[in-house]
Design a protein around this motif. Structure first.
Motif, mmCIF file in Angstrom:
data_model
loop_
_atom_site.group_PDB
_atom_site.id
_atom_site.type_symbol
_atom_site.label_atom_id
_atom_site.label_comp_id
_atom_site.label_asym_id
_atom_site.label_seq_id
_atom_site.Cartn_x
_atom_site.Cartn_y
_atom_site.Cartn_z
ATOM 1 N N ALA A 127 0.844 -1.196 0.000
ATOM 2 C CA ALA A 127 0.000 0.000 0.000
ATOM 3 C C ALA A 127 0.879 1.246 0.000
ATOM 4 C CB ALA A 127 -0.903 -0.003 1.226
ATOM 5 N N PRO A 128 0.300 2.374 -0.441
ATOM 6 C CA PRO A 128 1.052 3.633 -0.407
ATOM 7 C C PRO A 128 1.526 3.933 1.013
ATOM 8 C CG PRO A 128 -1.045 3.900 -1.564
ATOM 9 C CD PRO A 128 -1.059 2.534 -0.946
ATOM 10 N N LYS A 129 2.670 4.570 1.115
ATOM 11 C CA LYS A 129 3.262 4.838 2.424
ATOM 12 C C LYS A 129 2.888 6.209 3.002
ATOM 13 C CE LYS A 129 5.633 1.002 2.382
ATOM 14 N NZ LYS A 129 5.019 -0.173 2.912
ATOM 15 N N ASP A 130 2.099 6.981 2.307
ATOM 16 C CA ASP A 130 1.730 8.317 2.767
ATOM 17 C C ASP A 130 0.505 8.241 3.679
ATOM 18 O OD1 ASP A 130 1.032 10.956 3.141
ATOM 19 O OD2 ASP A 130 1.213 11.506 1.031
ATOM 20 N N VAL A 131 0.741 8.062 4.972
ATOM 21 C CA VAL A 131 -0.335 7.889 5.939
ATOM 22 C C VAL A 131 -1.270 9.098 5.951
ATOM 23 C CG1 VAL A 131 -0.850 7.688 8.413
ATOM 24 C CG2 VAL A 131 0.884 6.225 7.372
ATOM 25 N N GLU A 132 -0.720 10.294 5.943
ATOM 26 C CA GLU A 132 -1.575 11.489 6.018
ATOM 27 C C GLU A 132 -2.498 11.589 4.805
ATOM 28 O OE1 GLU A 132 -2.057 13.441 8.704
ATOM 29 O OE2 GLU A 132 -0.709 12.004 9.661
ATOM 30 N N ARG A 133 -1.979 11.295 3.630
ATOM 31 C CA ARG A 133 -2.815 11.331 2.414
ATOM 32 C C ARG A 133 -3.897 10.254 2.457
ATOM 33 N NH1 ARG A 133 -6.071 13.211 -0.676
ATOM 34 N NH2 ARG A 133 -6.228 12.357 -2.752
ATOM 35 N N GLN A 134 -3.517 9.053 2.878
ATOM 36 C CA GLN A 134 -4.482 7.960 2.957
ATOM 37 C C GLN A 134 -5.566 8.250 4.003
ATOM 38 O OE1 GLN A 134 -4.510 5.353 0.680
ATOM 39 N NE2 GLN A 134 -2.984 6.710 -0.207
ATOM 40 N N LYS A 135 -5.178 8.830 5.128
ATOM 41 C CA LYS A 135 -6.157 9.226 6.142
ATOM 42 C C LYS A 135 -7.142 10.229 5.554
ATOM 43 C CE LYS A 135 -4.413 10.872 9.879
ATOM 44 N NZ LYS A 135 -3.550 11.425 10.926
ATOM 45 N N SER A 136 -6.627 11.193 4.817
ATOM 46 C CA SER A 136 -7.465 12.214 4.205
ATOM 47 C C SER A 136 -8.492 11.610 3.241
ATOM 48 C CB SER A 136 -6.586 13.235 3.480
ATOM 49 O OG SER A 136 -7.367 14.196 2.831
ATOM 50 N N VAL A 137 -8.034 10.664 2.428
ATOM 51 C CA VAL A 137 -8.942 10.007 1.481
ATOM 52 C C VAL A 137 -10.008 9.224 2.238
ATOM 53 C CG1 VAL A 137 -9.119 8.261 -0.347
ATOM 54 C CG2 VAL A 137 -7.233 9.911 -0.381
ATOM 55 N N TRP A 138 -9.600 8.473 3.271
ATOM 56 C CA TRP A 138 -10.575 7.695 4.039
ATOM 57 C C TRP A 138 -11.609 8.622 4.696
ATOM 58 C CZ3 TRP A 138 -9.402 4.199 8.876
ATOM 59 C CH2 TRP A 138 -10.525 3.402 9.155
ATOM 60 N N MET A 139 -11.146 9.743 5.256
ATOM 61 C CA MET A 139 -12.082 10.690 5.882
ATOM 62 C C MET A 139 -13.056 11.256 4.842
ATOM 63 S SD MET A 139 -9.804 12.573 8.840
ATOM 64 C CE MET A 139 -8.354 12.950 7.864
ATOM 65 N N GLU A 140 -12.577 11.510 3.631
ATOM 66 C CA GLU A 140 -13.458 11.978 2.550
ATOM 67 C C GLU A 140 -14.513 10.927 2.220
ATOM 68 O OE1 GLU A 140 -10.994 12.950 -0.804
ATOM 69 O OE2 GLU A 140 -9.899 14.489 0.309
ATOM 70 N N ARG A 141 -14.097 9.661 2.196
ATOM 71 C CA ARG A 141 -15.052 8.582 1.895
ATOM 72 C C ARG A 141 -16.107 8.474 2.991
ATOM 73 N NH1 ARG A 141 -12.580 9.755 -1.838
ATOM 74 N NH2 ARG A 141 -11.424 8.421 -3.268
ATOM 75 N N ILE A 142 -15.693 8.596 4.246
ATOM 76 C CA ILE A 142 -16.656 8.561 5.358
ATOM 77 C C ILE A 142 -17.638 9.728 5.230
ATOM 78 C CG2 ILE A 142 -16.928 8.810 7.868
ATOM 79 C CD1 ILE A 142 -15.854 6.052 7.106
ATOM 80 N N ALA A 143 -17.132 10.909 4.922
ATOM 81 C CA ALA A 143 -18.004 12.079 4.755
ATOM 82 C C ALA A 143 -18.993 11.885 3.603
ATOM 83 C CB ALA A 143 -17.154 13.331 4.532
ATOM 84 N N SER A 144 -18.627 11.077 2.613
ATOM 85 C CA SER A 144 -19.485 10.840 1.445
ATOM 86 C C SER A 144 -20.791 10.133 1.780
ATOM 87 C CB SER A 144 -18.746 10.017 0.385
ATOM 88 O OG SER A 144 -17.656 10.734 -0.126
ATOM 89 N N TYR A 145 -20.863 9.492 2.932
ATOM 90 C CA TYR A 145 -22.114 8.833 3.318
ATOM 91 C C TYR A 145 -23.237 9.847 3.545
ATOM 92 C CZ TYR A 145 -19.855 4.287 3.685
ATOM 93 O OH TYR A 145 -19.196 3.110 3.405
ATOM 94 N N ASP A 146 -22.887 11.113 3.638
ATOM 95 C CA ASP A 146 -23.907 12.156 3.773
ATOM 96 C C ASP A 146 -24.845 12.169 2.572
ATOM 97 O OD1 ASP A 146 -25.182 14.392 4.964
ATOM 98 O OD2 ASP A 146 -24.058 15.722 3.624
ATOM 99 N N HIS A 147 -24.345 11.783 1.418
ATOM 100 C CA HIS A 147 -25.180 11.741 0.207
ATOM 101 C C HIS A 147 -25.076 10.372 -0.471
ATOM 102 C CE1 HIS A 147 -21.233 13.503 -0.807
ATOM 103 N NE2 HIS A 147 -21.325 12.792 -1.903
ATOM 104 N N TYR A 148 -25.220 9.309 0.339
ATOM 105 C CA TYR A 148 -25.123 7.938 -0.153
ATOM 106 C C TYR A 148 -26.208 7.647 -1.185
ATOM 107 C CZ TYR A 148 -25.116 2.848 -0.268
ATOM 108 O OH TYR A 148 -25.056 1.545 -0.681
ATOM 109 N N SER A 149 -25.798 7.030 -2.289
ATOM 110 C CA SER A 149 -26.756 6.625 -3.312
ATOM 111 C C SER A 149 -26.147 5.491 -4.127
ATOM 112 C CB SER A 149 -27.101 7.806 -4.227
ATOM 113 O OG SER A 149 -27.991 7.378 -5.228
ATOM 114 N N ASN A 150 -26.306 4.281 -3.629
ATOM 115 C CA ASN A 150 -25.817 3.111 -4.344
ATOM 116 C C ASN A 150 -26.861 1.998 -4.221
ATOM 117 O OD1 ASN A 150 -24.310 1.231 -5.714
ATOM 118 N ND2 ASN A 150 -22.847 0.891 -4.071
ATOM 119 N N PRO A 151 -27.994 2.165 -4.889
ATOM 120 C CA PRO A 151 -29.093 1.205 -4.733
ATOM 121 C C PRO A 151 -28.789 -0.189 -5.271
ATOM 122 C CG PRO A 151 -29.572 2.742 -6.500
ATOM 123 C CD PRO A 151 -28.313 3.229 -5.831
#
Length: 149
Positions: free
Chosen positions: A93-117
């Motif tokens: 996996a990529p070694k940039d922990v801060e970048r990966q954390k940022s992406v994961w936090m963005e994905r969690i925030a995306s549940y605000d407008h979840y739409s995957n029926p």
């Protein structure tokens, strides 16, 4: 029960993700911090319907999936330690922990407008929105507890 569709729960998860760092080590399991972050990002993208990740239930899932899902989302019991990572096992996996954390936090925030029926879990099969919300929380919680957060 906690669900990723609740803003306060998403905020809690994001705060816990933010507390991870390069030196975070697993309390159980075989993943290192880099593998866990990448695993969680890919897993969230699958639930969210990103990157055209296949939605197909396994044969064993068709037999046991619904029963297992009901027992998993019936209460606030956390997922057990050392559960298999399924299709999202990460060898490198990529070694940039801060970048990966940022992406994961963005994905969690995306549940605000979840739409995957059309989402179908590989073992559990078709899930209700309520079941998806509970299970997505439990998955993130499981990995954050794995790394002491």
């Amino acid at each position: 029960m906690k669900t990723v569709f609740d803003q306060a729960v998403r905020d809690e998860l994001i705060g816990r993700i933010n507390s991870l760092n390069e030196n975070s080590t697993a309390l159980w399991g075989k993943m290192n911090i880099h593998q866990m972050l990448k695993h969680c990002i890919l897993w969230e993208e699958w639930i969210l319907g990103m990157n055209n990740i296949e939605n197909k239930q396994s044969f064993l899932g068709k037999i046991f999936g619904k029963m297992a899902l009901k027992s998993t989302v019936k209460d606030d019991t956390p997922l057990k330690k050392n559960m298999p990572a399924g299709r999202f096992v990460i060898k490198e996996a990529p070694k940039d922990v801060e970048r990966q954390k940022s992406v994961w936090m963005e994905r969690i925030a995306s549940y605000d407008h979840y739409s995957n029926p059309t989402f179908v879990h590989g073992f559990f099969g078709k899930m209700s929105i309520e079941q998806i919300g509970i299970f997505a929380y439990k998955h993130s919680d499981h990995h954050l507890r794995q790394f002491g957060c």
